[in-house]
Design an enzyme around this catalytic site. Structure first.
Site, PDB file in Angstrom:
ATOM      1  N   GLY A  70      56.225  63.868  12.490  1.00 45.70           N
ATOM      2  CA  GLY A  70      56.581  62.483  12.710  1.00 45.70           C
ATOM      3  C   GLY A  70      56.404  62.087  14.164  1.00 45.70           C
ATOM      4  O   GLY A  70      56.599  62.896  15.068  1.00 45.70           O
ATOM      5  N   SER A  71      56.013  60.845  14.399  1.00 49.40           N
ATOM      6  CA  SER A  71      55.939  60.337  15.760  1.00 49.40           C
ATOM      7  C   SER A  71      57.354  60.140  16.301  1.00 49.40           C
ATOM      8  O   SER A  71      58.339  60.218  15.573  1.00 49.40           O
ATOM      9  CB  SER A  71      55.168  59.020  15.783  1.00 49.40           C
ATOM     10  OG  SER A  71      53.827  59.219  15.385  1.00 49.40           O
ATOM     11  N   GLY A  72      57.446  59.872  17.598  1.00 44.40           N
ATOM     12  CA  GLY A  72      58.747  59.700  18.229  1.00 44.40           C
ATOM     13  C   GLY A  72      59.169  60.880  19.068  1.00 44.40           C
ATOM     14  O   GLY A  72      60.220  60.838  19.705  1.00 44.40           O
ATOM     15  N   HIS A  73      58.346  61.956  19.065  1.00 44.91           N
ATOM     16  CA  HIS A  73      58.675  63.164  19.831  1.00 44.91           C
ATOM     17  C   HIS A  73      57.722  63.356  21.017  1.00 44.91           C
ATOM     18  O   HIS A  73      57.629  64.452  21.556  1.00 44.91           O
ATOM     19  CB  HIS A  73      58.619  64.387  18.929  1.00 44.91           C
ATOM     20  CG  HIS A  73      59.471  64.276  17.707  1.00 44.91           C
ATOM     21  ND1 HIS A  73      60.819  64.047  17.762  1.00 44.91           N
ATOM     22  CD2 HIS A  73      59.151  64.342  16.384  1.00 44.91           C
ATOM     23  CE1 HIS A  73      61.305  63.976  16.539  1.00 44.91           C
ATOM     24  NE2 HIS A  73      60.309  64.159  15.685  1.00 44.91           N
ATOM     25  N   LYS A 101      56.482  72.671  12.129  1.00 47.62           N
ATOM     26  CA  LYS A 101      57.935  72.694  12.325  1.00 47.62           C
ATOM     27  C   LYS A 101      58.626  72.688  10.972  1.00 47.62           C
ATOM     28  O   LYS A 101      58.169  72.034  10.036  1.00 47.62           O
ATOM     29  CB  LYS A 101      58.387  71.478  13.145  1.00 47.62           C
ATOM     30  CG  LYS A 101      57.740  71.396  14.517  1.00 47.62           C
ATOM     31  CD  LYS A 101      58.316  70.278  15.370  1.00 47.62           C
ATOM     32  CE  LYS A 101      58.251  68.907  14.728  1.00 47.62           C
ATOM     33  NZ  LYS A 101      56.868  68.509  14.354  1.00 47.62           N
ATOM     34  N   ASP A 138      57.229  68.113   6.292  1.00 47.61           N
ATOM     35  CA  ASP A 138      56.122  68.751   7.003  1.00 47.61           C
ATOM     36  C   ASP A 138      55.650  70.000   6.267  1.00 47.61           C
ATOM     37  O   ASP A 138      54.446  70.216   6.098  1.00 47.61           O
ATOM     38  CB  ASP A 138      56.558  69.143   8.417  1.00 47.61           C
ATOM     39  CG  ASP A 138      56.716  67.940   9.349  1.00 47.61           C
ATOM     40  OD1 ASP A 138      56.607  66.801   8.866  1.00 47.61           O
ATOM     41  OD2 ASP A 138      56.961  68.150  10.546  1.00 47.61           O
ATOM     42  N   HIS A 183      65.759  64.396  15.225  1.00 47.83           N
ATOM     43  CA  HIS A 183      65.729  63.112  14.523  1.00 47.83           C
ATOM     44  C   HIS A 183      67.110  62.453  14.540  1.00 47.83           C
ATOM     45  O   HIS A 183      67.323  61.447  13.875  1.00 47.83           O
ATOM     46  CB  HIS A 183      65.307  63.298  13.066  1.00 47.83           C
ATOM     47  CG  HIS A 183      64.045  64.071  12.905  1.00 47.83           C
ATOM     48  ND1 HIS A 183      64.034  65.435  12.677  1.00 47.83           N
ATOM     49  CD2 HIS A 183      62.746  63.677  12.949  1.00 47.83           C
ATOM     50  CE1 HIS A 183      62.782  65.845  12.583  1.00 47.83           C
ATOM     51  NE2 HIS A 183      61.983  64.808  12.752  1.00 47.83           N
TER      52      HIS A 183
END
Length: 354
Positions: free
Chosen positions: A53-56, A104, A109, A218
């Site tokens: 996921g994006s945001g990391h 991860k 995922d 998250h």
């Protein structure tokens, strides 16, 4: 919510376009979404691909380049990329040496990368998945079965990326990735929540005088919520949890090329002990000043020295974030000479240069 965005539905596309405009060493594909090196992969080289996921950010797209990843697949914010993203991405960059997915341990995922690996192996491209599950905070969480994958991901991408550049084959790269994972431990904490653009409000509620110990990237809850305290006490809590983590074994799924199917194996993680040398990461979660991270590193280094544990190499900064969360995480990976040599190899990416 105050963020530097335009339309919520265009957040990831516009961020990818900005990265490509800023860094000539990478290119992007938008349908499906993936980021890859501008230079064609060397013939016969194992390609190392990760994603999530994006945001990391800067993980994972910021680690595409010489000495780390060949490509990365970004999902929507905190949402797994889809199997077709990984499949098309791998087909784009693979050049005869096979594909290693670094994944991860989050349920979406794991499922989607496994589906992509099955598709690629069926298409004649040798593909292996290696799982990262280094978070000592909780055994299971809202997003996982087993430990979450966090900071060891950055260290693994650097070490295994260097190995692939040096000519390791797929089996050797996979074995090295398993070794890094088995030797990695991480623990994080949050002073504040983060705000996902599509939600427009904090992921969780936390009072001004509270902190979350063992938080996930998250915003998942951790071990406990405690009253706000000083940096040294917070660092001691995180470091003690990592150094005191016991040896354990857990199941591991690998692709068996002789039977063309997944097989169950065991991965054993040894406990840390006096005399170990480490690669350390003190990581900001998005809104933590670097000055505060050095305050954490100061106490962390002192605690390791007291246990006769040597930090041979380190990173201090924001490398695996949770959008705008204020907080930090600590990662330790027990390193041997091979891992140190690979860590010292050149790397040139948007998010890490050595």
């Amino acid at each position: 919510m105050k963020k530097l965005i335009n339309k919520i539905e265009n957040v990831i596309t516009e961020q990818m376009e900005g990265m490509a405009a800023a860094h000539s060493s990478i290119k992007i594909n938008l349908e499906p979404k993936y980021i890859y090196r501008s230079e064609e992969t060397k013939k016969g080289k194992v390609v190392i691909i990760s994603g999530g996921g994006s945001g990391h950010e800067p993980m994972h797209g910021g680690f595409v380049g010489l000495g780390m990843l060949d490509a990365a697949c970004p999902g929507e914010v905190f949402t797994s990329p889809t199997p077709d993203q990984m499949f098309e991405c791998a087909k784009k960059v693979e050049n005869g040496g096979g594909v290693l997915f670094l994944v991860k341990n989050y349920t979406g995922d794991v499922m989607n990368f496994e589906m992509a690996a099955e598709m690629l192996n069926a298409d004649g491209i040798k593909t292996q998945n290696i799982l990262i599950d280094d978070d000592v905070a909780v055994k299971d969480s809202l997003y996982t079965a087993g430990r979450r994958g966090v900071g060891t991901t950055v260290i693994m991408e650097k070490i295994v990326g260097a190995a692939a550049e040096a000519g390791y084959d797929l089996e050797q790269c996979a074995a090295l990735a398993k070794k890094v994972n088995s030797r990695g431990r991480s623990m994080g904490m949050a002073l504040t929540s983060c705000i996902v653009p599509a939600a427009g409000k904090p992921n969780f509620d936390i009072d001004e005088d509270e902190i979350e110990i063992g938080v996930g990237i998250h915003g998942e809850p951790g071990r406990k919520r405690i009253p706000l305290t000083n940096a040294d006490e917070i660092t001691t809590i995180l470091t003690s949890a990592i150094l005191d983590d016991k040896a354990y074994s857990r199941p591991l799924r690998e692709w068996d090329f002789s039977t063309n199917s997944w097989v169950e194996k065991e991965l054993t993680s040894d406990a840390f002990k006096a005399g170990d040398q480490m690669i350390a990461l003190v990581n900001g979660l998005g809104s933590t000043p670097v000055s505060e991270l050095y305050t954490v590193y100061r106490k962390f280094n002192e605690l390791c020295e007291a246990k006769n544990i040597t930090i041979a190499r380190n990173l201090v900064g924001s490398y695996i974030t949770a959008l705008d969360m204020q907080g930090c995480s600590i990662t330790l990976v027990r390193a041997d000479d091979e891992m140190i040599k690979l860590w010292d190899a050149p790397v040139n990416t948007a998010g890490l240069k050595m």
